[in-house]
Design a protein around this motif. Structure first.
Motif, PDB file in Angstrom:
ATOM      1  N   GLU A  59       0.846  -1.198   0.000  1.00  0.00           N
ATOM      2  CA  GLU A  59       0.000   0.000   0.000  1.00  0.00           C
ATOM      3  C   GLU A  59       0.877   1.241   0.000  1.00  0.00           C
ATOM      4  OE1 GLU A  59      -3.339  -0.018  -0.138  1.00  0.00           O
ATOM      5  OE2 GLU A  59      -3.326  -2.217  -0.162  1.00  0.00           O
ATOM      6  N   PRO A  60       0.370   2.355  -0.554  1.00  0.00           N
ATOM      7  CA  PRO A  60       1.128   3.613  -0.468  1.00  0.00           C
ATOM      8  C   PRO A  60       1.442   3.950   0.985  1.00  0.00           C
ATOM      9  CG  PRO A  60      -0.689   3.828  -2.006  1.00  0.00           C
ATOM     10  CD  PRO A  60      -0.875   2.506  -1.299  1.00  0.00           C
ATOM     11  N   LYS A 103       1.094  10.538   0.081  1.00  0.00           N
ATOM     12  CA  LYS A 103       1.274   9.091   0.047  1.00  0.00           C
ATOM     13  C   LYS A 103       2.235   8.764  -1.102  1.00  0.00           C
ATOM     14  CE  LYS A 103      -1.597   7.419   3.178  1.00  0.00           C
ATOM     15  NZ  LYS A 103      -1.234   6.440   4.189  1.00  0.00           N
ATOM     16  N   SER A 105       4.275   5.838  -3.512  1.00  0.00           N
ATOM     17  CA  SER A 105       4.204   4.471  -4.019  1.00  0.00           C
ATOM     18  C   SER A 105       5.075   4.333  -5.259  1.00  0.00           C
ATOM     19  CB  SER A 105       2.764   4.076  -4.336  1.00  0.00           C
ATOM     20  OG  SER A 105       2.214   4.946  -5.307  1.00  0.00           O
TER      21      SER A 105
END
Length: 147
Positions: A59-60, A103, A105
């Motif tokens: 997940e981010p 966030k 990623s």
């Protein structure tokens, strides 16, 4: 040479030969250069490899945990993210739960580069551990204790 100057010089030589900080800095620079050379054909540096690894999650992740893992402040992390984001390897998005936060990623391209460079890391890392004339696990433990 005056007595005070001789003592100062002798202390300088002692520090040169015994200072853990100096020796760790020199080793870190040499290791970074070695991995930089190995990763260069893939367009990343050793520091960017570490950052891509830190973002390799299901997940981010917020910036705080990544900065903590890499022992850097958020402004340094932000500066290090910019070229990776520009090159399409990392995605930086507003956190929908807190618009002030971001966030982080990996993109598909980032995962591809990471997958390729992991094989290079494994090869280089194994060679370095073989070259070390000491117990690599003990070295890691000691460095973690200091950190």
């Amino acid at each position: 040479m005056a007595r005070k100057d001789t003592e100062l010089y002798d202390t300088t030589i002692h520090i040169r030969d015994h200072c853990l900080c100096l020796h760790v800095q020199r080793a870190a620079r040499a290791l970074a250069r070695r991995f930089d050379d190995a990763f260069r054909p893939h367009g990343i540096t050793s520091g960017q490899f570490s950052l891509l690894n830190a973002l390799n999650r299901a997940e981010p992740v917020s910036m705080g945990p990544v900065a903590a893992l890499l022992a850097m402040d958020r402004s340094t992390l932000t500066a290090n993210l910019k070229p990776l984001e520009r090159d399409g390897l990392v995605r930086v998005e507003v956190d929908p739960e807190d618009r002030r936060s971001r966030k982080l990623s990996l993109t598909d391209a980032g995962r591809k580069v990471l997958r390729t460079t992991m094989a290079i890391w494994k090869r280089e890392h194994a060679a370095i551990e073989k070259e070390l004339q000491l117990d690599a696990d003990a070295l890691r433990a000691g460095l973690r204790a200091i950190a």
